[in-house]
Design a protein around this motif. Sequence first.
Motif, PDB file in Angstrom:
ATOM      1  N   GLY A  22       1.105  -1.357  -0.145  1.00  0.00           N
ATOM      2  CA  GLY A  22       0.183  -0.159  -0.398  1.00  0.00           C
ATOM      3  C   GLY A  22       1.264   1.131   0.292  1.00  0.00           C
ATOM      4  N   THR A  23       0.085   2.220  -0.256  1.00  0.00           N
ATOM      5  CA  THR A  23       1.090   3.552   0.150  1.00  0.00           C
ATOM      6  C   THR A  23       1.161   3.301   1.267  1.00  0.00           C
ATOM      7  OG1 THR A  23      -1.058   4.705   0.052  1.00  0.00           O
ATOM      8  CG2 THR A  23      -0.202   5.060  -2.298  1.00  0.00           C
ATOM      9  N   TYR A  24       2.314   4.162   1.518  1.00  0.00           N
ATOM     10  CA  TYR A  24       3.018   4.362   2.406  1.00  0.00           C
ATOM     11  C   TYR A  24       2.188   5.481   3.367  1.00  0.00           C
ATOM     12  CZ  TYR A  24       5.913   6.398   6.642  1.00  0.00           C
ATOM     13  OH  TYR A  24       6.310   6.027   7.919  1.00  0.00           O
ATOM     14  N   ASP A  25       1.786   5.237   4.841  1.00  0.00           N
ATOM     15  CA  ASP A  25       1.177   6.005   5.809  1.00  0.00           C
ATOM     16  C   ASP A  25       1.215   5.297   7.070  1.00  0.00           C
ATOM     17  OD1 ASP A  25      -1.143   6.105   7.904  1.00  0.00           O
ATOM     18  OD2 ASP A  25      -2.555   6.040   5.496  1.00  0.00           O
ATOM     19  N   ALA A  26       2.211   5.543   8.261  1.00  0.00           N
ATOM     20  CA  ALA A  26       2.417   5.011   9.781  1.00  0.00           C
ATOM     21  C   ALA A  26       1.762   4.683   9.815  1.00  0.00           C
ATOM     22  CB  ALA A  26       2.735   6.071  10.366  1.00  0.00           C
ATOM     23  N   THR A  27      -0.133   5.029   9.304  1.00  0.00           N
ATOM     24  CA  THR A  27      -1.264   3.876  10.064  1.00  0.00           C
ATOM     25  C   THR A  27      -1.657   2.478   9.232  1.00  0.00           C
ATOM     26  OG1 THR A  27      -2.923   4.600   8.991  1.00  0.00           O
ATOM     27  CG2 THR A  27      -2.071   5.857  11.585  1.00  0.00           C
ATOM     28  N   LYS A  45       2.852 -11.149  14.395  1.00  0.00           N
ATOM     29  CA  LYS A  45       4.195 -10.293  14.330  1.00  0.00           C
ATOM     30  C   LYS A  45       4.553  -9.973  12.713  1.00  0.00           C
ATOM     31  CE  LYS A  45       6.546 -12.135  17.902  1.00  0.00           C
ATOM     32  NZ  LYS A  45       7.421 -13.159  18.477  1.00  0.00           N
ATOM     33  N   PRO A  46       3.738  -8.667  12.020  1.00  0.00           N
ATOM     34  CA  PRO A  46       3.584  -8.270  11.170  1.00  0.00           C
ATOM     35  C   PRO A  46       5.326  -8.276  10.594  1.00  0.00           C
ATOM     36  CG  PRO A  46       2.651  -6.600  12.056  1.00  0.00           C
ATOM     37  CD  PRO A  46       2.920  -7.730  12.943  1.00  0.00           C
ATOM     38  N   THR A  47       6.145  -8.521   9.409  1.00  0.00           N
ATOM     39  CA  THR A  47       7.533  -7.385   8.823  1.00  0.00           C
ATOM     40  C   THR A  47       6.796  -6.321   8.179  1.00  0.00           C
ATOM     41  OG1 THR A  47       7.322  -9.008   7.135  1.00  0.00           O
ATOM     42  CG2 THR A  47       8.909  -9.792   9.086  1.00  0.00           C
ATOM     43  N   THR A  48       6.942  -5.752   7.895  1.00  0.00           N
ATOM     44  CA  THR A  48       7.300  -4.606   6.841  1.00  0.00           C
ATOM     45  C   THR A  48       8.754  -4.122   5.970  1.00  0.00           C
ATOM     46  OG1 THR A  48       7.244  -2.659   8.998  1.00  0.00           O
ATOM     47  CG2 THR A  48       5.271  -3.510   8.826  1.00  0.00           C
ATOM     48  N   LYS A  49       7.919  -3.301   4.883  1.00  0.00           N
ATOM     49  CA  LYS A  49       9.632  -3.104   4.332  1.00  0.00           C
ATOM     50  C   LYS A  49       8.929  -1.868   4.059  1.00  0.00           C
ATOM     51  CE  LYS A  49      13.071  -4.120   1.299  1.00  0.00           C
ATOM     52  NZ  LYS A  49      13.357  -5.361   0.002  1.00  0.00           N
ATOM     53  N   GLN A  50       9.417  -0.418   3.698  1.00  0.00           N
ATOM     54  CA  GLN A  50       9.343   0.532   3.010  1.00  0.00           C
ATOM     55  C   GLN A  50      10.097   0.146   1.546  1.00  0.00           C
ATOM     56  OE1 GLN A  50       9.878   4.154   5.233  1.00  0.00           O
ATOM     57  NE2 GLN A  50       8.755   5.055   4.155  1.00  0.00           N
ATOM     58  N   SER A  51       9.431   1.025   0.711  1.00  0.00           N
ATOM     59  CA  SER A  51      10.204   1.402  -0.561  1.00  0.00           C
ATOM     60  C   SER A  51      10.803   1.987  -0.644  1.00  0.00           C
ATOM     61  CB  SER A  51       8.972   1.776  -1.823  1.00  0.00           C
ATOM     62  OG  SER A  51       8.866   2.872  -1.281  1.00  0.00           O
ATOM     63  N   SER A  52      12.293   2.329  -2.027  1.00  0.00           N
ATOM     64  CA  SER A  52      13.454   2.491  -1.593  1.00  0.00           C
ATOM     65  C   SER A  52      12.624   4.227  -2.308  1.00  0.00           C
ATOM     66  CB  SER A  52      14.089   2.976  -3.026  1.00  0.00           C
ATOM     67  OG  SER A  52      13.247   2.629  -4.147  1.00  0.00           O
ATOM     68  N   LYS A  53      12.073   4.457  -2.231  1.00  0.00           N
ATOM     69  CA  LYS A  53      11.370   6.022  -2.481  1.00  0.00           C
ATOM     70  C   LYS A  53      10.773   6.656  -1.505  1.00  0.00           C
ATOM     71  CE  LYS A  53      11.764   6.503  -7.333  1.00  0.00           C
ATOM     72  NZ  LYS A  53      11.640   6.966  -8.313  1.00  0.00           N
ATOM     73  N   GLY A  54       9.979   5.536  -0.745  1.00  0.00           N
ATOM     74  CA  GLY A  54       9.023   5.307  -0.004  1.00  0.00           C
ATOM     75  C   GLY A  54       8.038   5.921   0.499  1.00  0.00           C
ATOM     76  N   THR A  55       7.612   5.531  -0.645  1.00  0.00           N
ATOM     77  CA  THR A  55       6.140   6.311  -1.040  1.00  0.00           C
ATOM     78  C   THR A  55       5.294   4.729  -1.338  1.00  0.00           C
ATOM     79  OG1 THR A  55       6.742   5.378  -3.517  1.00  0.00           O
ATOM     80  CG2 THR A  55       7.048   7.872  -2.709  1.00  0.00           C
ATOM     81  N   TYR A  56       5.719   3.661  -1.371  1.00  0.00           N
ATOM     82  CA  TYR A  56       5.017   2.046  -0.701  1.00  0.00           C
ATOM     83  C   TYR A  56       5.331   1.550   0.835  1.00  0.00           C
ATOM     84  CZ  TYR A  56       2.529   2.523  -4.984  1.00  0.00           C
ATOM     85  OH  TYR A  56       2.384   4.148  -6.275  1.00  0.00           O
TER      86      TYR A  56
END
Length: 88
Positions: A22-27, A45-56
Amino acid sequence: MLDTKFDELLEFPCQFPFKIIGTYDATLTDRIMDVAQKLAPGTYKPTTKQSSKGTYNSITLRIEVTSKEHLESLYSAFAQVDGVKRVL
């Protein structure tokens, strides 16, 4: 309802990995976890990863599903969360 062949490919109950993009959103993770808790209460225990540009963001979550219908309902519910682009 979705037209899948999960019942032919999997034995239930089983642990199933969901990847939600999804689109990056802190919530976003919290909103995904709310859906998971409503449809399949448990400790996750979800794992999260942000895209290199921080948009997803991608969130990976393993959930014990009990049937084809349960699995499909989770896919549908995750897809309806605001900001979600894909559920894999």
